[in-house]
Write an enzyme that holds these catalytic residues in place. Structure first.
Site, PDB file in Angstrom:
ATOM      1  N   GLY A 234      16.765 -19.111   2.899  1.00 19.50           N
ATOM      2  CA  GLY A 234      17.886 -19.643   3.198  1.00 19.50           C
ATOM      3  C   GLY A 234      18.963 -18.758   2.777  1.00 19.50           C
ATOM      4  O   GLY A 234      18.876 -17.536   3.071  1.00 19.50           O
TER       5      GLY A 234
ATOM      6  N   GLU B 193      13.923 -15.398   0.226  1.00 20.27           N
ATOM      7  CA  GLU B 193      14.187 -14.746   1.309  1.00 20.27           C
ATOM      8  C   GLU B 193      15.550 -15.166   1.890  1.00 20.27           C
ATOM      9  O   GLU B 193      15.650 -16.261   2.545  1.00 20.27           O
ATOM     10  CB  GLU B 193      12.848 -15.239   2.345  1.00 20.27           C
ATOM     11  CG  GLU B 193      11.586 -14.966   1.718  1.00 20.27           C
ATOM     12  CD  GLU B 193      11.072 -13.745   2.040  1.00 20.27           C
ATOM     13  OE1 GLU B 193      12.046 -13.249   3.157  1.00 20.27           O
ATOM     14  OE2 GLU B 193      10.272 -13.311   1.424  1.00 20.27           O
TER      15      GLU B 193
ATOM     16  N   CYS C  70      17.170 -14.414  11.114  1.00 20.51           N
ATOM     17  CA  CYS C  70      17.482 -13.716   9.891  1.00 20.51           C
ATOM     18  C   CYS C  70      17.648 -12.101   9.900  1.00 20.51           C
ATOM     19  O   CYS C  70      18.557 -11.723   9.183  1.00 20.51           O
ATOM     20  CB  CYS C  70      16.737 -14.273   8.623  1.00 20.51           C
ATOM     21  SG  CYS C  70      14.935 -13.891   8.750  1.00 20.51           S
TER      22      CYS C  70
ATOM     23  N   VAL D 266      22.836 -21.047  -1.947  1.00 17.42           N
ATOM     24  CA  VAL D 266      21.620 -21.834  -2.407  1.00 17.42           C
ATOM     25  C   VAL D 266      20.826 -21.213  -3.083  1.00 17.42           C
ATOM     26  O   VAL D 266      19.957 -21.712  -4.303  1.00 17.42           O
ATOM     27  CB  VAL D 266      20.991 -22.686  -1.196  1.00 17.42           C
ATOM     28  CG1 VAL D 266      20.300 -23.534  -1.802  1.00 17.42           C
ATOM     29  CG2 VAL D 266      22.275 -23.524  -0.543  1.00 17.42           C
ATOM     30  N   GLY D 267      20.475 -20.107  -2.696  1.00  6.04           N
ATOM     31  CA  GLY D 267      19.591 -18.887  -3.455  1.00  6.04           C
ATOM     32  C   GLY D 267      19.820 -19.058  -5.104  1.00  6.04           C
ATOM     33  O   GLY D 267      19.104 -19.033  -5.868  1.00  6.04           O
TER      34      GLY D 267
END
Ligand code: NAD
Length: 440
Positions: A194, A216, A250, A198-199
């Protein structure tokens, strides 16, 4: 389990951990059985999943099979074919001071309870590919599909327990509160796909338990077009790569970097290539997807005046349609260049030459992918040596991630760690060092 009272995260993790401790997930036979059942699920219910993907993202059935369902089946087949080899202990030479009778080897140990948190843009592939790697490595797994692709999330929550060992795989649906509750638990590995914001939340939560993470992430992946490249081929390939899934990929080429003359010559080629792929009216093409939700639609619509429209530009909020759009004369400081686009807008930025393109790339976050279209070996060598990116693609965007024998992942802001094929085994296992010296 009682269907009416959802299991609490702590209970789910404890239940799965008990399965792991029992040793049931260790044998190769259990692992390959799970992979075969996952494959059966995909072949039997591929159409259901394609329907869900259409509901969530307007994905055509062809695209759903090619980029999600068949993609995952290929990854399963590749893993089934090689798993026994990949897991074989590897002997290591022993130094003389330990004596001639000492031996050493490495062995792959499963980690334990793995958490996989998936995004909405390829909600089948990006949940199941990490899952199959974690199962092949002998782990138990909690998977959390994205709430932003609700039809796919609920299809997976319905189908996975019907096919896989439910004491070893749990699906937890939900949004931020549910994910936050999960992240409070102790896992042995967290695999997150994502965005970087948030990572960071995931990595902070993981730090509490010293849990290793794979992140990722995304970012702006540039595409450099060299002087003298065949612009008709370049435009066709860029348009295919960029506008797949309406640009919500992505590794999509985020922007084009080229010299002013090539930029001008590319303009009619882009317009032609878009029409060749989606017809004169892309809005009526079944092959062109829609934006995932209104928030992203509004974000993208606001980027459309960052340059002169070469092709596209149209929008329809009611159906979350944004036309495949190419923008020229784009200022590197304009809004479209300030964030990952993640939609069907392709800005063209001009630079004087390769050296300036390399500077431009290195002045920014390390991208998930870098693409280049060139006939020159020297240009290829310079890009490979002088830039850093998760992957590097010459002549064809996106394709590197379909090669199961290549690691897929980012570097710096585009992520850490990687997976696919044997790299998934590396990610979801611990490589244990074993030394033996006879007592005699
Ligand atoms: P998303 O919004 O679906 O979020 C991903 C997951 O994070 C979801 O499961 C969601 O529930 C969870 N989540 C969201 N907010 C959270 C919070 N506050 N705490 C805990 N969990 C939370 O997906 P997204 O981030 O919008 O996806 C798009 C991004 O993902 C882009 O940047 C894209 O480049 C990147 N991406 C990377 C890859 C890759 O393989 N490297 C693949 C796809 C997408």
């Amino acid at each position: 389990m009682n269907d009416r009272t959802p299991e609490q995260p702590a209970d789910t993790v404890a239940r799965l951990r008990a399965t792991f401790r029992s040793g049931r997930t260790q044998p190769l036979a259990w692992r390959t059985t799970q992979l075969r059942r996952l494959r059966d699920m995909l072949t039997t219910h591929g159409a259901d999943l394609a329907e869900a993907l259409h509901a969530d993202l307007g994905k055509s059935s062809t695209e759903a099979f090619r980029t999600e369902i068949d993609f995952t089946i290929r990854e399963i087949d590749h893993t089934l074919e090689h798993l026994a080899d990949w897991l074989r202990p590897e002997p290591a030479p022993v130094p003389a001071h330990l004596g001639a009778d000492a031996t050493a080897h490495t062995q792959y140990d499963p980690l334990g309870v793995v958490l996989v948190i998936a995004p909405w843009n390829y909600p089948v592939q990006l949940l199941l590919t990490p899952l199959l790697g974690a199962l092949a490595s002998g782990n138990v797994v909690v998977v959390k599909p994205s709430e932003m692709a609700p039809a796919t999330s609920s299809a997976l929550a319905r189908l996975l327990p019907r096919h896989l060992d439910t004491d070893a795989v749990a699906v937890v649906e939900g949004a931020v509160p549910e994910t936050t509750a999960l992240l409070a638990e102790r896992f042995d590995h967290i695999f997150y796909t994502g965005n970087g914001t948030v990572g960071r939340i995931v990595m902070r939560a993981a730090a509490e338990h010293l849990t290793p993470v794979t992140l990722e992430l995304g970012g702006k992946s540039p595409a450099f077009v060299d002087r003298g490249a065949d612009l008709s081929v370049v435009a066709d390939r860029l348009v295919r790569g960029k506008f797949l899934n309406a640009g919500q990929t992505c590794v999509a080429p985020d922007y084009v970097l080229t010299d002013p003359e090539t930029a001008r010559a590319l303009e009619p080629e882009f317009a032609r290539a878009v029409e060749a792929l989606f017809g004169a009216d892309p809005q009526s093409s079944r092959e062109f997807g829609r934006i995932v939700n209104e928030r992203h639609f509004d974000r993208l619509a606001a980027l459309l005046d960052s340059g002169r429209t070469v092709t596209g530009g149209g929008t329809d909020r009611a159906t979350k349609y944004i036309a495949p759009t190419v923008l020229a004369d784009v200022d590197p400081k304009s809004p479209v260049m300030r964030e990952e686009i993640f939609g069907p807008i392709l800005p063209v930025i001009t630079v004087a030459d390769l050296g300036e393109a390399i500077e431009f790339i290195n002045d920014r976050d390390k991208p998930l992918a870098l693409y280049a279209f060139t006939e020159s070996d020297r240009t290829r060598e310079r890009l490979a040596a002088e830039t850093s990116s998760g992957g590097l693609g010459f002549g064809l965007p996106l394709a590197h991630l379909t090669v199961s024998d290549l690691p897929f992942g980012g570097v710096g802001e585009s992520g850490m760690g990687n997976y696919h094929g044997r790299y998934s085994i590396e990610t979801f296992s611990h490589r244990k060092a074993v030394l033996s010296k006879p007592l005699g």
